[in-house]
Design a protein around this motif. Sequence first.
Motif, PDB file in Angstrom:
ATOM      1  N   THR A  99       0.904  -1.123   0.022  1.00  0.00           N
ATOM      2  CA  THR A  99       0.004   0.069  -0.017  1.00  0.00           C
ATOM      3  C   THR A  99       0.837   1.133  -0.019  1.00  0.00           C
ATOM      4  OG1 THR A  99      -1.712  -1.178   1.187  1.00  0.00           O
ATOM      5  CG2 THR A  99      -1.699   1.213   1.052  1.00  0.00           C
ATOM      6  N   HIS A 100       1.933   1.230   0.920  1.00  0.00           N
ATOM      7  CA  HIS A 100       2.845   2.217   1.053  1.00  0.00           C
ATOM      8  C   HIS A 100       3.374   2.597  -0.404  1.00  0.00           C
ATOM      9  CE1 HIS A 100       6.573   4.636   2.016  1.00  0.00           C
ATOM     10  NE2 HIS A 100       5.728   5.325   2.531  1.00  0.00           N
ATOM     11  N   ARG A 101       3.810   1.540  -1.029  1.00  0.00           N
ATOM     12  CA  ARG A 101       4.573   1.451  -2.453  1.00  0.00           C
ATOM     13  C   ARG A 101       3.751   1.872  -3.562  1.00  0.00           C
ATOM     14  NH1 ARG A 101       6.464   2.670  -6.218  1.00  0.00           N
ATOM     15  NH2 ARG A 101       7.911   1.486  -7.615  1.00  0.00           N
ATOM     16  N   ILE A 102       2.330   2.015  -3.383  1.00  0.00           N
ATOM     17  CA  ILE A 102       1.395   2.074  -4.490  1.00  0.00           C
ATOM     18  C   ILE A 102       1.310   3.700  -4.043  1.00  0.00           C
ATOM     19  CG2 ILE A 102      -1.079   2.174  -4.863  1.00  0.00           C
ATOM     20  CD1 ILE A 102      -1.129  -0.905  -4.670  1.00  0.00           C
ATOM     21  N   PHE A 103       1.219   4.134  -2.710  1.00  0.00           N
ATOM     22  CA  PHE A 103       0.988   5.466  -2.670  1.00  0.00           C
ATOM     23  C   PHE A 103       2.291   6.371  -2.832  1.00  0.00           C
ATOM     24  CE2 PHE A 103       1.931   9.226   0.419  1.00  0.00           C
ATOM     25  CZ  PHE A 103       0.741   9.613   0.427  1.00  0.00           C
ATOM     26  N   MET A 104       3.361   5.734  -2.888  1.00  0.00           N
ATOM     27  CA  MET A 104       4.705   6.600  -3.591  1.00  0.00           C
ATOM     28  C   MET A 104       4.668   6.619  -4.944  1.00  0.00           C
ATOM     29  SD  MET A 104       7.630   5.102  -1.258  1.00  0.00           S
ATOM     30  CE  MET A 104       8.950   6.185  -1.886  1.00  0.00           C
ATOM     31  N   GLY A 105       4.144   5.597  -5.546  1.00  0.00           N
ATOM     32  CA  GLY A 105       4.047   5.786  -7.178  1.00  0.00           C
ATOM     33  C   GLY A 105       2.615   6.096  -7.617  1.00  0.00           C
ATOM     34  N   ASP A 114       6.576   1.843 -15.422  1.00  0.00           N
ATOM     35  CA  ASP A 114       6.490   1.929 -14.068  1.00  0.00           C
ATOM     36  C   ASP A 114       6.029   0.608 -13.304  1.00  0.00           C
ATOM     37  OD1 ASP A 114       6.090   4.300 -11.691  1.00  0.00           O
ATOM     38  OD2 ASP A 114       4.593   2.394 -11.485  1.00  0.00           O
ATOM     39  N   THR A 115       6.934   0.277 -12.318  1.00  0.00           N
ATOM     40  CA  THR A 115       6.761  -0.980 -11.407  1.00  0.00           C
ATOM     41  C   THR A 115       5.884  -1.243 -10.287  1.00  0.00           C
ATOM     42  OG1 THR A 115       8.866  -0.748 -10.366  1.00  0.00           O
ATOM     43  CG2 THR A 115       9.118  -1.893 -12.556  1.00  0.00           C
ATOM     44  N   THR A 116       5.308   0.033 -10.123  1.00  0.00           N
ATOM     45  CA  THR A 116       4.278   0.094  -9.091  1.00  0.00           C
ATOM     46  C   THR A 116       3.636  -0.790  -8.725  1.00  0.00           C
ATOM     47  OG1 THR A 116       4.609   2.637  -8.717  1.00  0.00           O
ATOM     48  CG2 THR A 116       2.818   1.650  -7.557  1.00  0.00           C
ATOM     49  N   ILE A 117       2.632  -1.246  -9.719  1.00  0.00           N
ATOM     50  CA  ILE A 117       1.707  -2.538  -9.398  1.00  0.00           C
ATOM     51  C   ILE A 117       2.482  -3.708  -9.199  1.00  0.00           C
ATOM     52  CG2 ILE A 117      -0.422  -3.447 -10.382  1.00  0.00           C
ATOM     53  CD1 ILE A 117      -0.984  -0.790  -9.264  1.00  0.00           C
TER      54      ILE A 117
END
Length: 458
Positions: A99-105, A114-117
């Motif tokens: 969740t934090h990674r998605i928020f950052m990206g 982009d590798t967020t998902i």
Amino acid sequence: MSGDMSAMFAQMIGTLAVILVVASFIGGSDIITKFVKTEQKWKFILAAGILGGIFGIYGNIAGFDLGGARVSVRDIGPMLAGFTGGPIGGLLAGLIAATHRIFMGIHTISDPGDTTIACAIATTLIGLICGTVSLKKHNLIKKPVFALLLSALMEAMHLCIVLIVTKPFEMALETVKKIALPFISINAVGFCLMIIIITYMEKQRTLAIEKSRMESELEVASTIQHSLLPMINNDYPGRKEVEVDAYMKAAKEVGGDFYDLFFVDNTHIAFVIGDVSGKGVPAALFMASSKIILQNCIRDITNLADALKVVNNVLCERNEADMFVTIWVGILDLTNGELKFVSAGHNAPILSREGHAEYVEQKNNFVIAGMKGVEYKEETIQLNEDDVIYLYTDGVTEAEDKDHNLFGEGRLLNCFQTDDNDPNKLIEGVRKSINEFIDGNSQFDDITMLCFKWEKEK
């Protein structure tokens, strides 16, 4: 490319170092033990998941951008949570970090490459998979090689998900080529080191708890052992015809030496001193058994030599530890001073009479519990009024100074070349002489003394 690779290694290792310090704290706590043993596992699963998620967030923040990727040690958090909190803990940590990674990206999530998902999916799956493996093979993960291989496999899976999910494929492949080596190696080695630290700290904490428990039990054992010894005071033996004093100090918390005195009948009192082979708890247990059997046999069997024969045979039958005990036992007739005794491999006592002391001449029979069917010989000493008999174990004469010189029989005998025949003062004099001789050197054997004086009934 070489400079980028070095920068990636340096930054990821720096982040990892902080996480490893925190891991040492986790290992020193009891969270892992409670996860395995407690009935309220959910509390610790939740704690493991949140803590792993925080690690994942820290990994995200401390990472760095490379194209559309966020290169970090984020996955170690969910892997750790899975190890300590099982699949639910790993999943929770993975979801928090994801969740934090998605928020950052969130602002670049639709950009090409982009590798967020992909990272969010991979981190969540890694926490779940590591937790499942830990649930089934927790002890196996504690092995560094397995932890290294598992984490390397998880990071390889992470990169595969990046290739599958991230579009276009060409950009994802280019990113994976750049980060694969530092990403897999740092995360795998980091997780392996974390497992080593946690396992080691957990083991040390367990050993410390066990040591504390054993020390507590030994203190209780020492108290019980001393409670088995007769309490010598004005009330016991409580006869004007005899004065008694005794002293025992074990080399360890508990020992194999013992002394005893008890009335055989109204006019006869038995004095016993013994030394069990060995030290510590086994010797103490054998001592307790020997003492009880000896006392019962002496009270039931009139002849002292026959009583020791029975004691020897009984102890031989149940002597699976192959221990033995040296014993000196005497029965004093309080009415006339006749002392009948048997020595089973024990040190000769000292007879102190009118300021002169000498070792009692005796026949030294075979030790108790050494061999079944041994015959013992009873001997007799006629005591005069105010005669003193001093009994001791070899811890007295074999006390060593720092140069390994023995206290010896000569020095011991000199302690009794005195006009003072008070048993308490005589024992105190021996103790003082030994302490002065060893001069602070450690005690390596049990020290036990029993001293009594016969006085004619007025």
